[in-house]
Design a protein around this motif. Structure first.
Motif, short mmCIF file in Angstrom:
data_model
loop_
_atom_site.label_atom_id
_atom_site.label_comp_id
_atom_site.label_asym_id
_atom_site.label_seq_id
_atom_site.Cartn_x
_atom_site.Cartn_y
_atom_site.Cartn_z
N THR A 94 -3.80 6.41 -6.34
CA THR A 94 -4.81 6.34 -5.93
C THR A 94 -5.04 6.74 -4.62
N ALA A 95 -3.14 6.34 -4.00
CA ALA A 95 -3.40 6.03 -1.62
C ALA A 95 -4.23 7.29 -1.98
N HIS A 96 -4.40 7.79 -0.48
CA HIS A 96 -4.37 8.71 0.11
C HIS A 96 -3.76 8.50 1.50
N VAL A 97 -2.97 9.85 1.49
CA VAL A 97 -2.62 10.13 3.01
C VAL A 97 -3.24 10.82 4.29
N THR A 98 -3.53 9.90 5.07
CA THR A 98 -4.96 10.25 6.26
C THR A 98 -4.26 10.99 7.23
N PRO A 99 -4.85 11.94 8.12
CA PRO A 99 -4.39 12.99 9.24
C PRO A 99 -3.56 11.93 9.78
N LYS A 100 -3.70 10.85 10.27
CA LYS A 100 -2.20 9.72 10.48
C LYS A 100 -1.08 10.25 10.11
N GLY A 101 -0.81 10.69 9.18
CA GLY A 101 0.39 10.38 8.32
C GLY A 101 0.27 8.96 8.05
N GLU A 102 -0.76 8.13 7.77
CA GLU A 102 -0.42 7.22 7.16
C GLU A 102 -0.79 6.82 6.11
N VAL A 103 -0.73 6.02 5.12
CA VAL A 103 -1.17 5.64 3.66
C VAL A 103 -1.99 4.45 3.57
N SER A 104 -3.12 5.54 2.59
CA SER A 104 -3.93 3.49 3.10
C SER A 104 -4.80 4.18 1.50
N LEU A 105 -5.78 2.79 0.16
CA LEU A 105 -5.63 2.24 -0.76
C LEU A 105 -6.60 1.23 -0.73
N ARG A 106 -7.33 1.75 -1.59
CA ARG A 106 -9.20 1.10 -1.76
C ARG A 106 -8.42 0.16 -2.47
N VAL A 107 -8.56 -1.83 -2.26
CA VAL A 107 -8.25 -2.69 -2.86
C VAL A 107 -9.00 -3.50 -3.33
N ARG A 108 -9.47 -3.49 -4.62
CA ARG A 108 -10.75 -3.75 -4.79
C ARG A 108 -10.70 -5.10 -5.84
N ASP A 109 -9.57 -6.22 -5.87
CA ASP A 109 -9.14 -6.80 -6.77
C ASP A 109 -7.76 -7.84 -6.22
N ALA A 110 -7.35 -8.81 -6.58
CA ALA A 110 -6.68 -9.54 -6.88
C ALA A 110 -5.02 -8.62 -6.83
N GLU A 111 -5.77 -8.44 -8.16
CA GLU A 111 -4.31 -7.97 -8.89
C GLU A 111 -3.78 -7.10 -8.26
N THR A 112 -4.28 -6.20 -7.74
CA THR A 112 -4.06 -4.69 -6.89
C THR A 112 -3.41 -5.21 -6.17
N ALA A 113 -4.11 -6.60 -5.11
CA ALA A 113 -3.36 -6.62 -3.55
C ALA A 113 -2.28 -7.37 -4.39
N GLN A 114 -1.84 -8.40 -5.15
CA GLN A 114 -0.14 -8.50 -5.25
C GLN A 114 0.19 -7.83 -5.92
N ALA A 115 0.39 -6.39 -6.23
CA ALA A 115 0.67 -5.01 -6.51
C ALA A 115 1.50 -5.09 -5.22
N VAL A 116 0.41 -4.29 -4.28
CA VAL A 116 0.80 -4.27 -3.42
C VAL A 116 2.49 -5.03 -1.95
N ILE A 117 1.56 -6.46 -2.28
CA ILE A 117 2.66 -7.25 -1.72
C ILE A 117 3.53 -7.35 -2.42
N ALA A 118 4.59 -7.24 -3.36
CA ALA A 118 5.34 -6.75 -4.45
C ALA A 118 5.84 -5.77 -4.10
N HIS A 119 5.25 -5.02 -4.03
CA HIS A 119 6.04 -3.63 -3.25
C HIS A 119 6.49 -3.51 -2.24
N LEU A 120 5.51 -4.35 -1.37
CA LEU A 120 6.58 -4.73 0.07
C LEU A 120 7.61 -5.47 0.16
N SER A 121 7.39 -6.42 -0.25
CA SER A 121 8.99 -6.95 -0.78
C SER A 121 10.22 -6.74 -2.06
#
Length: 125
Positions: A94-121
């Motif tokens: 569900t992530a979106h590539v912005t016109p600036k070439g960044e990727v944005s993601l709407r995070v609505r809960d801690a579970e998704t936030a933890q998935a993002v953090i895990a992805h960074l690691s």
């Protein structure tokens, strides 16, 4: 590591109780890889933001909104190979590539936030 917990507390006070607050808190208190730190900031119309950075390099951000936390994988993170665009898009369809070439993601809960953090690691290709 969160650099300015007092400023963060001011920010999180504006978050609605529940998933959005939990997600924003998870991003603030995460153990980011490579010594990245979180810093609560405010600039212009963005009143409640966390910047995930290393010195002069601002790699990720979490912007608090009423219905979600808007997480940004910023261009320097791709440039410095902290993340790969294809891997981010595969992990978060569900992530979106912005016109600036960044990727944005709407995070609505801690579970998704933890998935993002895990992805960074996770090791990148």
């Amino acid at each position: 590591m969160l650099l300015n917990p007092d400023d963060f507390e001011t920010h999180v006070a504006h978050a609605p109780a529940g998933g959005v607050r939990d997600a924003f808190t998870a991003f603030a208190h995460a153990e980011y890889p490579g010594g990245l730190t979180a810093r609560a900031t405010s600039k212009g119309f963005i009143a409640h933001e966390l910047r995930i950075e290393d010195g002069d390099f601002w790699y990720f951000s979490a912007v608090l909104n009423e219905e979600w936390v808007l997480w940004y994988f910023r261009k320097p993170a791709f440039r410095d190979r902290l993340v790969e665009t294809d891997a981010v898009r595969a992990a978060f369809p569900t992530a979106h590539v912005t016109p600036k070439g960044e990727v944005s993601l709407r995070v609505r809960d801690a579970e998704t936030a933890q998935a993002v953090i895990a992805h960074l690691s996770a090791p990148q290709r």
